[in-house]
Write a protein that holds these residues in place. Sequence first.
Motif, short mmCIF file in Angstrom:
data_model
loop_
_atom_site.label_atom_id
_atom_site.label_comp_id
_atom_site.label_asym_id
_atom_site.label_seq_id
_atom_site.Cartn_x
_atom_site.Cartn_y
_atom_site.Cartn_z
N PHE A 609 0.84 -1.20 0.00
CA PHE A 609 0.00 0.00 0.00
C PHE A 609 0.87 1.25 0.00
O PHE A 609 0.62 2.21 -0.76
CB PHE A 609 -0.93 0.00 1.23
CG PHE A 609 -1.78 1.23 1.33
CD1 PHE A 609 -2.99 1.31 0.65
CD2 PHE A 609 -1.37 2.33 2.09
CE1 PHE A 609 -3.78 2.46 0.73
CE2 PHE A 609 -2.15 3.47 2.18
CZ PHE A 609 -3.36 3.54 1.49
N GLY A 610 1.91 1.27 0.84
CA GLY A 610 2.80 2.42 0.91
C GLY A 610 3.52 2.67 -0.40
O GLY A 610 3.62 3.83 -0.86
N ILE A 611 4.00 1.62 -1.02
CA ILE A 611 4.73 1.78 -2.29
C ILE A 611 3.77 2.22 -3.39
O ILE A 611 4.11 3.08 -4.22
CB ILE A 611 5.43 0.45 -2.65
CG1 ILE A 611 6.55 0.17 -1.64
CG2 ILE A 611 6.00 0.50 -4.07
CD1 ILE A 611 7.07 -1.25 -1.66
N GLY A 617 1.03 8.85 -5.98
CA GLY A 617 1.04 10.23 -5.47
C GLY A 617 -0.30 10.64 -4.90
O GLY A 617 -0.68 11.82 -4.93
N TYR A 618 -1.01 9.64 -4.34
CA TYR A 618 -2.35 9.94 -3.82
C TYR A 618 -2.79 8.88 -2.83
O TYR A 618 -2.60 7.69 -3.06
CB TYR A 618 -3.37 9.99 -4.98
CG TYR A 618 -4.75 10.45 -4.56
CD1 TYR A 618 -5.10 11.79 -4.65
CD2 TYR A 618 -5.69 9.55 -4.09
CE1 TYR A 618 -6.36 12.22 -4.26
CE2 TYR A 618 -6.96 9.96 -3.70
CZ TYR A 618 -7.29 11.30 -3.79
OH TYR A 618 -8.53 11.73 -3.40
N GLU A 627 6.21 13.67 0.70
CA GLU A 627 5.25 12.65 1.13
C GLU A 627 5.44 11.35 0.35
O GLU A 627 5.39 10.25 0.92
CB GLU A 627 3.82 13.16 0.96
CG GLU A 627 3.40 14.22 1.97
CD GLU A 627 2.00 14.74 1.68
OE1 GLU A 627 1.04 14.17 2.23
OE2 GLU A 627 1.88 15.69 0.87
N ARG A 628 5.66 11.47 -0.95
CA ARG A 628 5.84 10.27 -1.78
C ARG A 628 7.09 9.51 -1.36
O ARG A 628 7.10 8.27 -1.28
CB ARG A 628 5.89 10.65 -3.26
CG ARG A 628 4.58 11.23 -3.76
CD ARG A 628 4.64 11.66 -5.21
NE ARG A 628 4.51 10.53 -6.11
CZ ARG A 628 4.21 10.62 -7.40
NH1 ARG A 628 3.97 11.82 -7.94
NH2 ARG A 628 4.10 9.57 -8.15
N ALA A 634 8.48 4.06 3.94
CA ALA A 634 7.67 3.30 4.91
C ALA A 634 7.24 1.96 4.32
O ALA A 634 7.25 0.93 5.00
CB ALA A 634 6.46 4.12 5.31
N GLY A 635 6.86 1.98 3.03
CA GLY A 635 6.46 0.74 2.37
C GLY A 635 7.59 -0.27 2.32
O GLY A 635 7.38 -1.45 2.62
N PHE A 636 8.79 0.18 1.98
CA PHE A 636 9.93 -0.74 1.92
C PHE A 636 10.29 -1.25 3.30
O PHE A 636 10.73 -2.40 3.45
CB PHE A 636 11.13 -0.04 1.28
CG PHE A 636 11.09 -0.04 -0.22
CD1 PHE A 636 11.23 -1.22 -0.94
CD2 PHE A 636 10.89 1.13 -0.93
CE1 PHE A 636 11.18 -1.24 -2.33
CE2 PHE A 636 10.83 1.14 -2.33
CZ PHE A 636 10.97 -0.05 -3.03
#
Length: 671
Positions: A609-611, A617-618, A627-628, A634-636
């Motif tokens: 979800f994070g990646i 970009g949303y 933010e991106r 965070a996703g990784f």
Amino acid sequence: MNNKEKNNQTDDQFENQMESLGPTSNETELKEMMKNLDREQAYREHTCWRQYITVIVSIAFVIFQLYSSLSGMVTAQVLRATHLAFVQMLAFLLFPATKKLSRNHLPWYDIVLALIGAACWFYIVVNFQELARRTGAFTFLDIFVACVGILVLAESCRRIVGLPILIIASCFILYALFGRYMPGFLNHRGYTIKRVAAHLFYNTEGIMGVPIGACSTFIFLFILFGALLEKTGIGQFFIDICNAIAGGASGGPAKVAVLTSALLGTVSGSSVSNTVGSGSFTIPMMKKLGYKSEFAGAVEAAASTGGQLMPPIMGAAAFLMAESLGMPYIKIVKAAIIPALLYFTGIFITVHLEAHKLGLKGLPREQLPKFLPLFLRKGYMILPLAVIVVFLCMGRTAVYAAFMGIASCLAIGLITSFVDVAQGRKPTFNANDIVEVMCAAARNIISVAIACAMAGIIIGVVTLTGIGLKFGAGLISISQGIAIITLLLTMVSSIILGMGAPTTANYLITSTITAGAIIQLGYEPIAAHMFAFYFGIIADVTPPVALAALAGAAIAKGKPMKTALNATKLAIGAFIIPYIFVFNPAMLMINTDFMGVLSISMSAIIGMFGISAALEGYVCRRESIVERILFAAAGFCCVMPGFTTDGIGFIVMGSLIAYQIIRNRAEKAKA
């Protein structure tokens, strides 16, 4: 009007809507597109007496395969040689030398090649006892037949499977012949043409090795099962049922494409055919809803490519993997489930975020079929798949499960035909359908068998020269034994080797050449094979070849390269998930319990979800660059195994989502 009549009326409205939306091209144009993009579909369709030749050969082929599997009285080498004899004959009867040649004409030289190709393999069948007695003392005629057989096989490979695997196999043969001139770790003493030809043609470590062994037994049965299942109309049922589930959701048609491709992957053996088959309906719906052409084509391409990663069949790679690793087939299926679901989850999340970003709605609920009535009316179509899964879970062999699946398909076909006759309708399944299924199965096995035979050449040279261990050692030497660098090099090698190759050839090439390096580092063999397989398959959406993306772009009328780049972005999960299961084999259900599997799956989903949020970009609002970057980091963290990294990822991602919600509320309050 009663409820049953209302439900039937809704289904009729939905079918009418499907007709108005797609496909974008008529059936002839779609067939032509398939033939241009997928060599396996560029076969001759004879309209005169010549069609009876291929029909008779195809029926004889299927009957022989069923007899050998049921009786168990045909020895392995005779079975494999006869299988290849039929394959070589049909290859030249059905496939022209080039795409430009007429598909209604059968030139004399193709008849000659068909007879020569079949004769070379029947030579083994006729002289089996004599060849066994003089192993190692082959005559001039033996070697001549072997050389001719290999050359004819190479020509059939050029026509049907393509140049990539032919070039690789040719390089391996040259390496076997001239290895004494190679530098460094690639050097070996070299072998004569006689030794190489005999080893590849007559030995069960060459062309007639494990891949053809699998192809001539359960792979053929599952392809026959798939052809029968297609005849029941299960593809359209999958589209309808997925529309009932997700058609009305935000960005519904794109979500339908993802779900449909995942289901079709259970019976389809090709990323391209899956893209064209379901994409001809889903892509027009996506465009009508508001998705850009390139994104619509990319969604279907990425999802259809993922169909090859979806158990239980995985484009026939599951059977080959089981044979190569010496593991029960059900263990391969079990290991593949969570990575495949994560892959589709990643695409689903990206599609959902894109729909919210663009403010796209779903299809009107009143125009969609109702799930329960549809399932009650046509749910019997999934019974053959359920039968196979049940028997596999019971510990039965793949051959037994395939036979039970075929029997259930035939039973359903006969029962529906009896019902049709009883109600005064034309039977939906008759003798002509059985003949068509036999011809389709015989035709569909050709590319798989040729790919397996060419992979047998590669494996034969590997066993003769030991290049597999040397290549693995070479990769480790270049990476200095650093795991992540070795994996990156293996990834790049697998993507390059997988470009333009069908699923079975893809797995056989990548696993034979690159998986050894990962195994030498001490990781699980099944994780190494799955790693190589994933990156070989994802070549179907990775530029510059990206055959599935090209098919999606052609249907969507979008730009091919932009579609391929979008598809690569959507398939980002396939670039991440293999690293997770190599470092943490719990994802493959190895040495773990239910809680361990649940934990790593949940953290991986949150990481995906994070990646996806970073790539789109949303989430709740359009994101800044900072933010991106934070979402990606965070996703990784979440997809990396470890309690600490998971905790950091959860905290950062939760903070970002909370920040976006607060900003949205503040802006609404100001407005």
